[in-house]
Scaffold this motif. Structure first.
Motif, mmCIF file in Angstrom:
data_model
loop_
_atom_site.group_PDB
_atom_site.id
_atom_site.type_symbol
_atom_site.label_atom_id
_atom_site.label_comp_id
_atom_site.label_asym_id
_atom_site.label_seq_id
_atom_site.Cartn_x
_atom_site.Cartn_y
_atom_site.Cartn_z
ATOM 1 N N ALA A 99 56.580 3.900 90.565
ATOM 2 C CA ALA A 99 57.503 4.819 91.245
ATOM 3 C C ALA A 99 57.069 5.052 92.691
ATOM 4 N N ARG A 100 55.731 5.014 92.933
ATOM 5 C CA ARG A 100 55.222 5.329 94.267
ATOM 6 C C ARG A 100 55.596 4.259 95.285
ATOM 7 N N HIS A 101 55.384 2.977 94.947
ATOM 8 C CA HIS A 101 55.767 1.965 95.931
ATOM 9 C C HIS A 101 57.080 1.290 95.547
ATOM 10 N N PHE A 102 57.954 2.104 95.026
ATOM 11 C CA PHE A 102 59.291 1.652 94.647
ATOM 12 C C PHE A 102 60.162 1.620 95.895
ATOM 13 N N ASN A 103 60.582 0.417 96.287
ATOM 14 C CA ASN A 103 61.381 0.301 97.518
ATOM 15 C C ASN A 103 62.449 -0.770 97.295
ATOM 16 N N MET A 104 63.582 -0.342 96.777
ATOM 17 C CA MET A 104 64.636 -1.278 96.390
ATOM 18 C C MET A 104 65.812 -1.144 97.344
ATOM 19 N N SER A 105 66.416 -2.280 97.695
ATOM 20 C CA SER A 105 67.554 -2.253 98.623
ATOM 21 C C SER A 105 68.743 -1.551 97.973
ATOM 22 N N ALA A 106 69.643 -1.032 98.820
ATOM 23 C CA ALA A 106 70.828 -0.325 98.326
ATOM 24 C C ALA A 106 71.681 -1.244 97.462
ATOM 25 N N MET A 107 71.785 -2.532 97.847
ATOM 26 C CA MET A 107 72.596 -3.474 97.083
ATOM 27 C C MET A 107 72.017 -3.695 95.684
ATOM 28 N N LYS A 108 70.664 -3.841 95.612
ATOM 29 C CA LYS A 108 70.039 -4.072 94.311
ATOM 30 C C LYS A 108 70.195 -2.847 93.407
ATOM 31 N N GLU A 122 65.017 -16.958 77.504
ATOM 32 C CA GLU A 122 63.633 -17.423 77.247
ATOM 33 C C GLU A 122 62.721 -16.229 76.956
ATOM 34 N N VAL A 123 63.166 -15.362 76.048
ATOM 35 C CA VAL A 123 62.466 -14.106 75.797
ATOM 36 C C VAL A 123 61.133 -14.316 75.081
ATOM 37 N N SER A 124 60.914 -15.542 74.531
ATOM 38 C CA SER A 124 59.616 -15.799 73.889
ATOM 39 C C SER A 124 58.477 -15.662 74.891
ATOM 40 N N MET A 125 58.769 -15.948 76.183
ATOM 41 C CA MET A 125 57.728 -15.884 77.227
ATOM 42 C C MET A 125 57.566 -14.482 77.807
ATOM 43 N N LEU A 126 58.463 -13.561 77.441
ATOM 44 C CA LEU A 126 58.452 -12.224 78.052
ATOM 45 C C LEU A 126 57.392 -11.337 77.410
ATOM 46 N N ARG A 127 56.508 -10.792 78.227
ATOM 47 C CA ARG A 127 55.453 -9.919 77.726
ATOM 48 C C ARG A 127 55.981 -8.522 77.408
ATOM 49 N N ALA A 128 55.355 -7.875 76.426
ATOM 50 C CA ALA A 128 55.754 -6.526 76.023
ATOM 51 C C ALA A 128 55.659 -5.540 77.183
ATOM 52 N N ASP A 129 54.582 -5.638 77.965
ATOM 53 C CA ASP A 129 54.396 -4.665 79.054
ATOM 54 C C ASP A 129 55.436 -4.871 80.152
ATOM 55 N N THR A 130 55.841 -6.128 80.387
ATOM 56 C CA THR A 130 56.869 -6.391 81.400
ATOM 57 C C THR A 130 58.203 -5.788 80.973
ATOM 58 N N LEU A 131 58.527 -5.903 79.681
ATOM 59 C CA LEU A 131 59.783 -5.326 79.187
ATOM 60 C C LEU A 131 59.771 -3.804 79.327
ATOM 61 N N ASP A 132 58.634 -3.179 79.045
ATOM 62 C CA ASP A 132 58.539 -1.717 79.222
ATOM 63 C C ASP A 132 58.681 -1.326 80.695
ATOM 64 N N ALA A 133 58.147 -2.163 81.595
ATOM 65 C CA ALA A 133 58.299 -1.892 83.041
ATOM 66 C C ALA A 133 59.771 -2.006 83.445
ATOM 67 N N MET A 134 60.482 -3.002 82.907
ATOM 68 C CA MET A 134 61.915 -3.163 83.186
ATOM 69 C C MET A 134 62.690 -1.940 82.708
ATOM 70 N N ASP A 135 62.368 -1.499 81.493
ATOM 71 C CA ASP A 135 63.033 -0.322 80.914
ATOM 72 C C ASP A 135 62.812 0.907 81.799
ATOM 73 N N PHE A 136 61.569 1.094 82.242
ATOM 74 C CA PHE A 136 61.239 2.241 83.102
ATOM 75 C C PHE A 136 62.034 2.195 84.410
ATOM 76 N N MET A 137 62.095 1.016 85.035
ATOM 77 C CA MET A 137 62.806 0.880 86.316
ATOM 78 C C MET A 137 64.303 1.136 86.149
ATOM 79 N N MET A 138 64.882 0.631 85.067
ATOM 80 C CA MET A 138 66.321 0.811 84.874
ATOM 81 C C MET A 138 66.672 2.274 84.602
#
Length: 757
Positions: A99-108, A122-138
């Protein structure tokens, strides 16, 4: 899809008529990629496709997870405690640091806010921690604490293929938070499991004995009989160089590369090097093939893409032999069919997602293209890189013990056992599939579960859509915030002149609050009935729409008029941006209302929910029609401001032409040609090379959509007619050698395409 299985049909319906997240899996060769293309083509939802790696994203027609969600390349700890430090090579992030260095463009941000369906390939390659980070960002961007901020997620992949990669130093820390590193170990999946749908019809293999062996290998139930079946195909001294058409599957890149280089060097023919044609933005890290393609006549190659033309002359993994080479021509021979074809360059696209300003739909924006011959040397390939390919003949080098899943991936590339060669007997130690994955597979939904869930989730989706559409609290609150913001302005600020306007608009929106809450309560009662009376609900929603639309529409007009005025005033950029935010929210509210009524109508009439049925001209043209009305009103009341320049604006870029539905690539070229653009102009507009556009014209001539005389002058055609009079060869290189610079490669190809077979 040519054959839609029950599982595929359910998947399409769950995507289009529910908000239930789905894990779509299936053995190798069951058509996951084909179904993904079908979903993207038919869904009415704003869809974003992501994948863990650049190549996987390119193949899926999407973007990488890290670029979409602005994630740093670090392990993610799903809490907010102080971060551990290991070294500069092993980094960690958590909720606080993200959250601290969160800097996303208006379009994104706008893309993530408007996203309705997130596809993770290709979700077999997706790590559990990466998915949790995606969930948090969304959740953070969408200001919504539901999983993934309320978006539907479609996970696609085969967990018994490529596993996630985790450094041991990362796992020392992450194991305190996760039982394992597969995507289903993530906290968000543990709390909110997706529906597990498996495609079970195998299109690649038809041999029942082979299918049985593969299933047993996959499920850790392989028997001694299965091993004996496979070991019949052991040939220790098998030589690929003398047995054409076989490819070696090995475990290491270095070994595969060495076999290919040695085999190419052994050929005495002249070596040709072919390089890609790159237009605009296409980073080297996502090049889909080696940029320097080295070939000789006699080289064994394979295609790495399917033939998209109606001829279907090759598929991903089809083997061939180089028959002829010239600077601009590659001919490949298929010995089994005794057929030779010319290889055409293939176009890969680098895209990003953006929001259509008028419809608020998520669209693709083309950043650049990479055009190259879709072939590679194929005496050998790694098991890892063979994923997704289909081979008729393959040699398995299993001298080193395979990792879990690799034996299954390698064997399942083959169409049948007839094409199998093993260099050494298959050993069972070390090739078992991951127990955690097999345990997770027990969650597969039965047909009765799918049917019951579809009925329940469809009703819930309709209810949620209507409740959300008639919930105006967010937009009312944003108008209230805007009205309040004037109190913080300096007395002489240019913005203060518009306080009365803001107060009036906020008050008009506030009037809708009580009525919308009462109607939501009525909807709750109506959907609680058993059975639900859809016809009556539709009548009530039509009446509510007529009541709410008029004031909502009036405020849309007000904010567009104010934007028209403010864009001509200097030094009020912050105020202008506030108005744009309100405009986006207000129009989105109206369009959501229109779409929900259309959804209700389709369900009431028993029709299929699809992109085609859920798009109306009314919604598509709503903002454009409003802008026309607003421009006329503004011109009438502010004649002095607009008489010099109708488009005057200090803040907005010039309006781009509204994007039309995506057409086939040669159709786009034909349309631009009909608009009298030259070949070089078309290439520039489409971010392609002139050579690629000439390739489109050869297709258009073959399809008789154009005549050769439309492109080349009569004197040139007459000269070419003479040259081709006695020509019986396959290779245009022979003609090029004879006539040199008299004709270009493109002219020779165009004329050849006009000849009837």
């Amino acid at each position: 899809m040519e054959q839609v299985s029950a599982a595929a049909s359910y998947t399409l319906r769950f995507i289009n008529q529910t908000n239930k997240s789905i894990f779509l899996t299936g053995k190798a060769g069951t058509g996951k990629t084909t179904l993904l293309r079908e979903i993207i083509a038919t869904t009415h939802k704003n869809t974003v496709v992501v994948a863990p790696t650049g190549i996987a994203a390119l193949n899926a027609g999407g973007v990488t997870i890290h670029s979409m969600f602005q994630l740093p390349f670090a392990a993610f700890i799903p809490d907010s405690k102080p971060l551990p430090y290991f070294s500069e090579f092993v980094k960690f992030e958590n909720q606080v640091s993200l959250a601290r260095h969160f800097n996303m463009s208006a379009m994104k941000r706008a893309v993530i806010r408007n996203m309705e369906l997130l596809v993770i390939d290709e979700v077999s390659m997706l790590r559990a921690d990466t998915l949790d980070a995606m969930d948090f960002m969304m959740r953070k961007v969408r200001l919504n604490e539901r999983p993934f901020g309320g978006a539907q997620v479609l996970y696609i992949g085969d967990l018994l293929q490529l596993p996630p990669v985790v450094k041991s130093e990362e796992w020392q820390v992450l194991q305190k938070y996760y039982r394992g590193m597969f995507f289903f170990h993530s906290h968000v999946i543990q709390q909110y499991p997706p529906l597990y749908i498996e495609l079970d019809k195998i299109f690649r293999q038809t041999d029942d004995q082979f299918i049985s062996v593969l299933n047993n290998l996959r499920n850790n139930t392989i028997t001694q009989t299965d091993v004996q079946v496979l070991n019949q195909f052991v040939k220790p001294g098998f030589d690929v160089k003398t047995n054409k058409g076989y490819i070696i599957l090995t475990t290491h890149n270095a070994k595969a590369d060495a076999i290919n280089v040695e085999s190419l060097d052994a050929l005495s023919e002249k070596q040709f090097i072919y390089r890609p044609l790159i237009v605009d933005e296409f980073p080297e890290k996502i090049y889909p093939v080696d940029p320097n393609l080295q070939l000789k006549v006699g080289a064994q190659i394979m295609f790495i893409k399917n033939d998209l033309s109606h001829e279907k002359q090759f598929f991903n993994g089809k083997m061939g032999v180089i028959k002829s080479l010239a600077d601009n021509e590659i001919l490949v021979h298929f010995p089994d069919e005794n057929k030779t074809i010319e290889v055409e360059r293939y176009e890969w696209q680098n895209i990003r997602y953006k929001i259509n300003e008028n419809t608020k739909e998520v669209e693709e924006e083309l950043l650049g293209t990479f055009t190259h011959f879709p072939i590679k040397l194929a005496w050998a390939i790694t098991v890892h890189k063979s994923q997704g390919l289909t081979f008729d003949k393959a040699v398995l080098d299993v001298s080193q013990v395979f990792a879990p899943g690799q034996a299954y991936v390698a064997l399942s590339r083959l169409r049948s056992l007839n094409g199998l060669i093993l260099l050494s007997p298959l050993r069972m130690n070390g090739i078992s599939s991951d127990e955690e994955v097999l345990q997770y597979a027990s969650n597969k939904a039965t047909e009765s579960v799918l049917q019951d869930s579809l009925t329940t989730e469809t009703k819930q989706y309709l209810y949620n859509t209507l409740i959300t559409s008639f919930d105006f609290r967010t937009v009312i609150q944003e108008w209230r915030n805007h009205s309040f913001s004037y109190k913080q302005e300096a007395p002489k600020s240019p913005k203060t002149k518009h306080k009365d306007w803001a107060d009036f608009s906020a008050a008009e929106m506030a009037k809708l609050g009580d009525a919308s809450v009462k109607f939501q309560s009525q909807l709750y009662q109506l959907f609680s009935a058993n059975p639900v009376d859809i016809t009556f609900i539709r009548e009530r929603c039509d009446a509510a729409y007529n009541y709410f639309f008029t004031p909502l529409d009036a405020v849309v007009e007000e904010v567009l008029l104010k934007i028209e005025e403010i864009k001509r005033v200097k030094k009020v950029k912050a105020f202008y941006d506030e108005l744009l935010f309100l405009e986006e929210l207000q129009i989105k509210t109206v369009l959501q209302l229109k779409k929900s009524l259309l959804l209700l109508k389709i369900i009431a009439e028993g029709k299929e929910i699809s992109k085609q049925n859920l798009v109306s001209d009314d919604s598509k043209h709503y903002k454009i029609n409003k802008l026309v009305t607003v421009t006329e009103k503004f011109r009438a009341s502010h004649a002095a401001l607009v008489e010099d320049d109708d488009d005057a604006s200090y803040y907005e870029p010039k309006m781009k032409k509204a994007k039309q539905p995506k057409k086939a690539t040669i159709e786009e070229t034909l349309e631009l040609w009909k608009q009298n653009h030259s070949i070089h102009e078309i290439a520039k507009l489409r971010k392609l090379t002139p050579g690629t556009i000439f390739g489109h014209f050869t297709k258009l001539i073959q399809l008789e959509a154009l005549q050769l005389s439309d492109i080349l002058p009569e004197d040139k055609i007459a000269a070419l007619r003479e040259v081709f009079y006695d020509f019986k060869g396959e290779s245009l290189g022979e003609l090029k050698d004879i006539h040199g610079e008299k004709f270009t490669w493109d002219e020779l190809r165009l004329f050849k395409s006009s000849l009837k077979p």
